[in-house]
Design an enzyme around this catalytic site. Structure first.
Site, PDB file in Angstrom:
ATOM      1  N   LYS A  34       0.846  -1.194   0.000  1.00 22.35           N
ATOM      2  CA  LYS A  34       0.000   0.000   0.000  1.00 22.35           C
ATOM      3  C   LYS A  34       0.881   1.243   0.000  1.00 22.35           C
ATOM      4  O   LYS A  34       2.102   1.149   0.210  1.00 22.35           O
ATOM      5  CB  LYS A  34      -0.926  -0.014   1.221  1.00 22.35           C
ATOM      6  CG  LYS A  34      -0.208  -0.051   2.544  1.00 22.35           C
ATOM      7  CD  LYS A  34      -1.195  -0.147   3.693  1.00 22.35           C
ATOM      8  CE  LYS A  34      -0.464  -0.265   5.010  1.00 22.35           C
ATOM      9  NZ  LYS A  34      -1.279   0.072   6.150  1.00 22.35           N
ATOM     10  N   ARG A 130      -9.594  -0.053  16.207  1.00 26.63           N
ATOM     11  CA  ARG A 130      -9.612   0.818  15.021  1.00 26.63           C
ATOM     12  C   ARG A 130     -10.633   0.277  14.019  1.00 26.63           C
ATOM     13  O   ARG A 130     -11.483   0.999  13.548  1.00 26.63           O
ATOM     14  CB  ARG A 130      -8.204   0.871  14.419  1.00 26.63           C
ATOM     15  CG  ARG A 130      -8.018   1.848  13.307  1.00 26.63           C
ATOM     16  CD  ARG A 130      -6.577   1.921  12.836  1.00 26.63           C
ATOM     17  NE  ARG A 130      -6.112   0.669  12.232  1.00 26.63           N
ATOM     18  CZ  ARG A 130      -4.935   0.517  11.634  1.00 26.63           C
ATOM     19  NH1 ARG A 130      -4.081   1.536  11.599  1.00 26.63           N
ATOM     20  NH2 ARG A 130      -4.572  -0.637  11.101  1.00 26.63           N
ATOM     21  N   TYR A 254      15.592  30.143   7.732  1.00 29.17           N
ATOM     22  CA  TYR A 254      14.322  30.790   8.100  1.00 29.17           C
ATOM     23  C   TYR A 254      14.181  30.890   9.612  1.00 29.17           C
ATOM     24  O   TYR A 254      14.542  29.961  10.333  1.00 29.17           O
ATOM     25  CB  TYR A 254      13.148  29.974   7.570  1.00 29.17           C
ATOM     26  CG  TYR A 254      12.906  30.128   6.095  1.00 29.17           C
ATOM     27  CD1 TYR A 254      12.597  31.376   5.557  1.00 29.17           C
ATOM     28  CD2 TYR A 254      12.975  29.031   5.255  1.00 29.17           C
ATOM     29  CE1 TYR A 254      12.367  31.516   4.193  1.00 29.17           C
ATOM     30  CE2 TYR A 254      12.732  29.156   3.893  1.00 29.17           C
ATOM     31  CZ  TYR A 254      12.431  30.412   3.368  1.00 29.17           C
ATOM     32  OH  TYR A 254      12.198  30.543   2.033  1.00 29.17           O
ATOM     33  N   MET A 302      11.963  24.478   1.823  1.00 29.34           N
ATOM     34  CA  MET A 302      11.184  23.671   0.882  1.00 29.34           C
ATOM     35  C   MET A 302      12.072  22.803  -0.006  1.00 29.34           C
ATOM     36  O   MET A 302      11.784  21.623  -0.230  1.00 29.34           O
ATOM     37  CB  MET A 302      10.307  24.586   0.020  1.00 29.34           C
ATOM     38  CG  MET A 302       9.365  23.813  -0.884  1.00 29.34           C
ATOM     39  SD  MET A 302       8.357  24.847  -1.947  1.00 29.34           S
ATOM     40  CE  MET A 302       7.256  25.607  -0.773  1.00 29.34           C
TER      41      MET A 302
HETATM   42  C1  LIG Z   1      -3.687  -4.457   8.520  1.00 25.63           C
HETATM   43  C2  LIG Z   1      -2.214  -4.319   8.282  1.00 25.63           C
HETATM   44  N1  LIG Z   1      -1.459  -5.431   8.156  1.00 25.63           N
HETATM   45  C3  LIG Z   1      -0.122  -5.364   7.959  1.00 25.63           C
HETATM   46  C4  LIG Z   1       0.526  -4.144   7.872  1.00 25.63           C
HETATM   47  C5  LIG Z   1       2.021  -4.119   7.704  1.00 25.63           C
HETATM   48  O1  LIG Z   1       2.598  -3.635   8.877  1.00 25.63           O
HETATM   49  P1  LIG Z   1       4.175  -3.431   8.995  1.00 25.63           P
HETATM   50  O2  LIG Z   1       4.520  -2.399   7.975  1.00 25.63           O
HETATM   51  O3  LIG Z   1       4.369  -2.940  10.381  1.00 25.63           O
HETATM   52  O4  LIG Z   1       4.776  -4.756   8.700  1.00 25.63           O
HETATM   53  C6  LIG Z   1      -0.218  -2.972   8.000  1.00 25.63           C
HETATM   54  C7  LIG Z   1       0.471  -1.687   7.938  1.00 25.63           C
HETATM   55  O5  LIG Z   1       0.117  -0.695   8.450  1.00 25.63           O
HETATM   56  C8  LIG Z   1      -1.618  -3.063   8.205  1.00 25.63           C
HETATM   57  O6  LIG Z   1      -2.373  -1.961   8.337  1.00 25.63           O
END
Ligand SMILES: Cc1ncc(COP(=O)(O)O)c(C=O)c1O
Length: 360
Positions: A34, A130, A254, A302
């Site tokens: 992701k 969550r 700055y 920046m």
């Molecule tokens: C549901 C879920 N599984 C696995 C992961 C992977 O976690 P990590 O990057 O700590 O291995 C994430 C990352 O945020 C996650 O949200």
């Protein structure tokens, strides 16, 4: 050309995936890609892991579409499930594995007319609070989903809140809550993120979900990536583009936020917060020039930042500056800046060219 580049070592990512698999022999793993593969480029990372990874995990349908286009067969897990009912139809067409984490998502799934059933991952809220069902709602919805025509595999997942703090009591509680619902007959189970893959064998279950470790950073505050056998996947390199001397009492940058207490040689580096370098990094945050650490001074701007070269008199304009990478773990920079490697890696902005290399 502006001297700033993120070099991505795809062999390191393959090596790190293999480390995850070696931690849990016989288990499968969703490579978490992701957020543009944590900033490393989803296209290149999925291609590099094409023949190795058992599956990929993403945060939304848009990311899943990208992964499916790159890999026709791999399992692709939608970690938060679908945000709207209409997405489920496309998820089915793309043969995604979908998480269901709320009553609404279960209702939408059960109202769906599809030819091919979907692999469904019920999310247990084991203590992170969550997403997911508590024990009671999980059981109720399990009964509704088991045997439904929309459902192929019926699987269980959960996520740790504190696996990065070794020995945290919540981790044990979460594992226990996960084990408690295993009297239900799930086809597959998944619980372990990087931290749990590396240190909690009891949490490995059937499918691992390694994210940060694939990119060669550590999930732990007290255990470095190198000690875990991980190789950094991203190196961020800039250059010294100017050098000047400032007198005692003069300031830099700055807000005139840094004042010279000695006659100082100040170098200007071609990287700033619009590239993803944290603006709030304090004076003293390390950078590497000529294999030596030098401290950041003054506010990050920046497009540039400034460093104190007084103790590196041989430094010259044109010298390479490593922001993080082989000689400086991203986790160390993150810690100096009061954040985590995850944030620095995912925030390297689109204007920083990525250069891909395969060698070790
Ligand atoms: C549901 C879920 N599984 C696995 C992961 C992977 O976690 P990590 O990057 O700590 O291995 C994430 C990352 O945020 C996650 O949200």
């Amino acid at each position: 050309m502006r001297p700033l580049v993120a070099t991505i070592n795809l062999s390191a990512i393959r090596h790190n995936y293999a480390v995850a698999k070696r931690c849990a022999p016989g288990r499968e793993a969703f490579a978490v890609v992701k957020a543009n593969a944590y900033g490393h480029g989803v296209r290149e990372v999925v291609t590099a892991l094409h023949d190795e990874a058992d599956g990929f995990a993403v945060a939304c349908l848009e990311e899943a579409c990208e992964v499916r286009a790159l890999h026709a067969n791999a399992r692709v897990l939608l970690l938060e499930g679908c945000f709207e009912a209409i997405e489920l139809q496309l998820a089915a067409q793309l043969r995604l594995d979908v998480v269901v984490q709320s009553q609404r998502q279960v209702d939408q799934l059960l109202a769906l007319e599809i030819e091919q059933p979907l692999n469904v991952w019920m999310k247990l809220d084991s203590g992170m609070h969550r997403l997911g069902f508590d024990d009671h709602l999980l059981r109720e919805n399990y009964a509704r989903l088991r045997g439904a025509k929309q459902v192929g595999e019926l699987n269980l997942m959960s996520h740790f809140a504190c696996a990065d703090e070794r020995g945290h009591t919540l981790t044990e509680d979460q594992l226990e809550r996960f084990l408690e619902v295993l009297d239900l007959d799930f086809d597959q189970r998944s619980l372990a993120n990087s931290a749990a893959i590396l240190t909690i064998p009891a949490a490995h279950m059937d499918w691992l979900r390694p994210g940060i470790m694939l990119y060669g950073a550590t999930p732990f505050a007290d255990l470095g990536a190198a000690e875990l056998g991980l190789k950094p996947a991203m190196q961020l390199d800039a250059e010294l583009i100017a050098i000047r001397t400032v007198e005692v009492g003069e300031t830099v940058g700055y807000g005139a936020g840094w004042e010279a207490l000695r006659v100082s040689r100040i170098g200007t580096v071609s990287c700033g917060y619009a590239d993803g370098y944290p603006r709030h990094a304090p004076a003293g945050t390390p950078l590497v020039i000529r294999a030596q650490r030098v401290p950041l001074v003054g506010r990050v701007s920046m497009d540039m930042l400034t460093v104190d070269l007084t103790d590196l008199p041989q430094a010259e304009v044109g010298d390479a500056v490593q922001l993080w990478g082989e000689q400086l773990p991203v986790d160390e920079v993150a810690s100096a800046a009061g954040t985590i490697g995850y944030e620095l890696l995912t925030k390297v902005t689109a204007r920083v060219p990525r250069r891909y290399v395969q060698e070790e």
